[in-house]
Design a protein around this motif. Structure first.
Motif, PDB file in Angstrom:
ATOM      1  N   TRP A 265      26.002 -12.529  28.137  1.00  0.00           N
ATOM      2  CA  TRP A 265      24.679 -11.984  27.823  1.00  0.00           C
ATOM      3  C   TRP A 265      24.057 -12.639  26.602  1.00  0.00           C
ATOM      4  O   TRP A 265      22.833 -12.815  26.527  1.00  0.00           O
ATOM      5  N   ASN A 266      24.896 -13.022  25.601  1.00  0.00           N
ATOM      6  CA  ASN A 266      24.326 -13.569  24.371  1.00  0.00           C
ATOM      7  C   ASN A 266      23.697 -14.937  24.595  1.00  0.00           C
ATOM      8  O   ASN A 266      22.638 -15.247  24.030  1.00  0.00           O
ATOM      9  N   GLU A 267      24.314 -15.785  25.436  1.00  0.00           N
ATOM     10  CA  GLU A 267      23.702 -17.072  25.751  1.00  0.00           C
ATOM     11  C   GLU A 267      22.425 -16.886  26.567  1.00  0.00           C
ATOM     12  O   GLU A 267      21.440 -17.624  26.380  1.00  0.00           O
ATOM     13  N   CYS A 268      22.433 -15.898  27.460  1.00  0.00           N
ATOM     14  CA  CYS A 268      21.217 -15.589  28.227  1.00  0.00           C
ATOM     15  C   CYS A 268      20.098 -15.133  27.297  1.00  0.00           C
ATOM     16  O   CYS A 268      18.946 -15.566  27.412  1.00  0.00           O
ATOM     17  N   GLN A 269      20.455 -14.256  26.373  1.00  0.00           N
ATOM     18  CA  GLN A 269      19.463 -13.739  25.431  1.00  0.00           C
ATOM     19  C   GLN A 269      18.860 -14.869  24.597  1.00  0.00           C
ATOM     20  O   GLN A 269      17.634 -14.946  24.419  1.00  0.00           O
ATOM     21  N   THR A 270      19.696 -15.759  24.091  1.00  0.00           N
ATOM     22  CA  THR A 270      19.206 -16.878  23.287  1.00  0.00           C
ATOM     23  C   THR A 270      18.277 -17.774  24.101  1.00  0.00           C
ATOM     24  O   THR A 270      17.216 -18.194  23.621  1.00  0.00           O
ATOM     25  N   THR A 271      18.659 -18.070  25.335  1.00  0.00           N
ATOM     26  CA  THR A 271      17.835 -18.910  26.195  1.00  0.00           C
ATOM     27  C   THR A 271      16.476 -18.272  26.431  1.00  0.00           C
ATOM     28  O   THR A 271      15.435 -18.941  26.355  1.00  0.00           O
ATOM     29  N   PHE A 272      16.473 -16.976  26.716  1.00  0.00           N
ATOM     30  CA  PHE A 272      15.209 -16.274  26.957  1.00  0.00           C
ATOM     31  C   PHE A 272      14.366 -16.223  25.684  1.00  0.00           C
ATOM     32  O   PHE A 272      13.141 -16.425  25.723  1.00  0.00           O
ATOM     33  N   MET A 273      15.003 -15.958  24.555  1.00  0.00           N
ATOM     34  CA  MET A 273      14.293 -15.892  23.268  1.00  0.00           C
ATOM     35  C   MET A 273      13.614 -17.217  22.922  1.00  0.00           C
ATOM     36  O   MET A 273      12.564 -17.238  22.273  1.00  0.00           O
ATOM     37  N   GLN A 274      14.203 -18.315  23.354  1.00  0.00           N
ATOM     38  CA  GLN A 274      13.655 -19.635  23.065  1.00  0.00           C
ATOM     39  C   GLN A 274      12.552 -20.043  24.035  1.00  0.00           C
ATOM     40  O   GLN A 274      11.994 -21.135  23.912  1.00  0.00           O
ATOM     41  N   ARG A 293       9.933 -11.236  15.531  1.00  0.00           N
ATOM     42  CA  ARG A 293       9.096 -12.417  15.335  1.00  0.00           C
ATOM     43  C   ARG A 293       9.721 -13.447  14.402  1.00  0.00           C
ATOM     44  O   ARG A 293       9.283 -14.592  14.364  1.00  0.00           O
ATOM     45  N   THR A 294      10.725 -13.047  13.644  1.00  0.00           N
ATOM     46  CA  THR A 294      11.385 -14.010  12.763  1.00  0.00           C
ATOM     47  C   THR A 294      12.441 -14.828  13.499  1.00  0.00           C
ATOM     48  O   THR A 294      12.903 -15.845  12.980  1.00  0.00           O
ATOM     49  N   ARG A 295      12.824 -14.379  14.703  1.00  0.00           N
ATOM     50  CA  ARG A 295      13.896 -15.048  15.438  1.00  0.00           C
ATOM     51  C   ARG A 295      13.497 -15.499  16.835  1.00  0.00           C
ATOM     52  O   ARG A 295      14.101 -16.420  17.375  1.00  0.00           O
ATOM     53  N   SER A 296      12.526 -14.842  17.436  1.00  0.00           N
ATOM     54  CA  SER A 296      12.227 -15.042  18.842  1.00  0.00           C
ATOM     55  C   SER A 296      10.878 -15.723  19.056  1.00  0.00           C
ATOM     56  O   SER A 296       9.860 -15.296  18.505  1.00  0.00           O
ATOM     57  N   ARG A 297      10.876 -16.741  19.893  1.00  0.00           N
ATOM     58  CA  ARG A 297       9.633 -17.437  20.234  1.00  0.00           C
ATOM     59  C   ARG A 297       8.813 -16.665  21.260  1.00  0.00           C
ATOM     60  O   ARG A 297       7.660 -17.017  21.517  1.00  0.00           O
ATOM     61  N   VAL A 298       9.403 -15.645  21.851  1.00  0.00           N
ATOM     62  CA  VAL A 298       8.689 -14.896  22.887  1.00  0.00           C
ATOM     63  C   VAL A 298       8.265 -13.506  22.415  1.00  0.00           C
ATOM     64  O   VAL A 298       7.795 -12.700  23.220  1.00  0.00           O
ATOM     65  N   ALA A 299       8.437 -13.219  21.143  1.00  0.00           N
ATOM     66  CA  ALA A 299       8.037 -11.901  20.625  1.00  0.00           C
ATOM     67  C   ALA A 299       6.570 -11.641  20.955  1.00  0.00           C
ATOM     68  O   ALA A 299       5.713 -12.508  20.743  1.00  0.00           O
ATOM     69  N   GLY A 300       6.282 -10.473  21.482  1.00  0.00           N
ATOM     70  CA  GLY A 300       4.927 -10.120  21.877  1.00  0.00           C
ATOM     71  C   GLY A 300       4.531 -10.640  23.239  1.00  0.00           C
ATOM     72  O   GLY A 300       3.441 -10.323  23.731  1.00  0.00           O
ATOM     73  N   LYS A 301       5.409 -11.416  23.874  1.00  0.00           N
ATOM     74  CA  LYS A 301       5.107 -12.002  25.189  1.00  0.00           C
ATOM     75  C   LYS A 301       6.051 -11.495  26.276  1.00  0.00           C
ATOM     76  O   LYS A 301       6.011 -11.980  27.408  1.00  0.00           O
TER      77      LYS A 301
END
Length: 444
Positions: A265-274, A293-301
């Motif tokens: 799950w953690n690798e999936c989460q990182t991939t999705f966050m990027q 928003r400090t870690r995720s490129r998809v925050a708010g999306k």
């Protein structure tokens, strides 16, 4: 493994609800002595997850409230299960409180009577705060945490429903609707995959053992739904099970990133966050970092939706959960019980919900519109959570050798990603595990 330090506790991310509010409310119960065990020290072990990280960040609040020193370690999921079982079996566990995965270890822990029955603690007014309100815990979660003999050897902590996460921006760019069925999702994932930009339509667990819960999410959408039948017989090589396996294989092979065979799950989460995956089906408790928003490129999306429907007449999503238990061998059951009361108090459970860290076992957080309205999570997140609760069904069979089950079936699923025949792999895995289950059932 990471032990909590004062600096870690103070330095964790800000939660939705203020820390002082929790201490103040608990401390206001003048008739109850929260500091009766001051000067003691307890050891707590939990899994690495948004829930474990919340306890890590808020640990100093418990120390300030009770005067008890807290040693808290956060251990990756599978290592945590191995550690606790080994220590329980030794008769000398190093911890006074542990997280127990009810979907994995409930029957094993209950059969061995490794944890104390918390019903006696709940009923003791000298040890249980007057505002604890046990009736606030959902009936379904209390049942989930109760053994067949009536002992409740963990207090239910949270439920985890599988949902569909999707990247609104990627779907909108290709004019793709949120899929309602698995077939629609696969077709959407093909349209959304752009290998030249390292973007894939889907990401999911490929690692053996961890991957079984994704396969079971597909199986839940078939007429069969379950992995064992009413007679406690294994049914993991049926046409429906094969359909679920083939669906699993095509998602992982055809529309997921290279290397997914090793993803948990953690690798999936990182991939999705990027922003490198358009859709991801996994537990709702993994949502919090996505909106950071400090870690995720998809925050708010991020969009949130029910898992797609399968070919069966009923719509289900996978349900998992955990509770916190106190080893019978612990000599600090009183201080340990104070920790559990604090960790699963109404304010802390509301904090978990509003901050997107999971689904609380208590009912009251869902009625707090003010806190939900202030959450940085969209209304869609809470609507998906509520709707999921109505279609949730156990995502793993409730058996003692569930870890071995996940290993055997998970290996078969991983083999299919590499090209092995699905029906042959599931037939082999079923034949391998069937005598293990039968032996376990005779001993239970």
């Amino acid at each position: 493994m990471r032990s909590i330090t004062r600096r870690t506790a103070l330095g964790g991310g800000a939660a939705l609800l203020s820390a002082p509010a929790i201490v103040e409310k608990a401390g206001a119960q003048s008739a109850f002595d929260w500091r009766r065990f001051r000067g003691e020290r307890i050891e707590v072990t939990v899994q690495l997850s948004p829930r474990g990280q919340l306890l890590q960040q808020a640990g100093k609040e418990f120390e300030d409230l009770t005067g008890i020193k807290l040693g808290l370690e956060v251990v990756p999921e599978q290592q945590h299960r191995q550690k606790t079982i080994v220590e329980f079996a030794s008769g000398r566990p190093s911890f006074d409180v542990t997280e127990v995965s009810l979907h994995v270890n409930k029957r094993q822990v209950g059969k061995a009577r490794w944890c104390a029955d918390v019903k006696a603690l709940v009923a003791d007014p000298a040890l249980t705060a007057p505002d604890f309100d046990f009736a606030d815990f959902g009936e379904g979660m209390v049942k989930y945490a109760t053994q067949a003999d009536g002992r409740m050897d963990t207090l239910p902590a949270f439920a985890d429903y599988f949902i569909l996460y999707y990247n609104k921006e990627l779907l909108a760019a290709r004019n793709v609707e949120v899929p309602k069925t698995w077939d629609e999702m696969f077709e959407a994932a093909k349209r959304l995959t752009d290998a030249s930009k390292q973007v894939h339509g889907h990401v999911g667990r490929g690692l053996k053992n961890a991957n079984v819960v994704l396969w079971s999410s597909y199986l839940l959408g078939t007429p069969q739904r379950d992995m064992i039948d009413a007679n406690r017989q294994l049914i993991t090589d049926t046409p429906d099970a094969v359909w679920a396996g083939e669906t699993y294989r095509k998602f992982l092979r055809d529309v997921s990133p290279p290397g997914s065979i090793g993803f948990n799950w953690n690798e999936c989460q990182t991939t999705f966050m990027q922003g490198r995956a358009a859709m991801w089906v996994d537990g709702i408790g993994f949502a919090a970092p996505l909106e950071d928003r400090t870690r995720s490129r998809v925050a708010g999306k991020v969009g949130y939706a029910l898992v797609p429907r399968g070919p069966g007449p009923e719509h289900h999503c996978a349900l998992f959960g955990a509770g916190y238990g106190i080893p019978e061998a612990s000599r600090k059951k009183g201080p340990a019980w104070l920790f559990i009361q604090w960790a699963l108090s109404k304010p802390m459970q509301l904090r978990m919900l509003a901050d997107g860290r999971g689904v609380p076992a208590r009912a009251s957080p869902f009625r707090n519109e003010e806190a939900i309205g202030r959450s940085h999570f969209p209304r869609e997140f809470f609507q998906t959570l509520e709707a999921s609760s109505k279609i949730a069904r156990a995502g793993l069979p409730e058996i003692v050798p569930v870890t071995q089950f996940r290993d055997v079936v998970g290996t078969a699923l991983t083999n299919t990603i590499s090209g092995a025949d699905v029906a042959a792999e599931l037939k082999r895995a079923t034949a391998e595990f069937r005598p293990v289950l039968e032996q376990s059932e005779r001993e239970t």
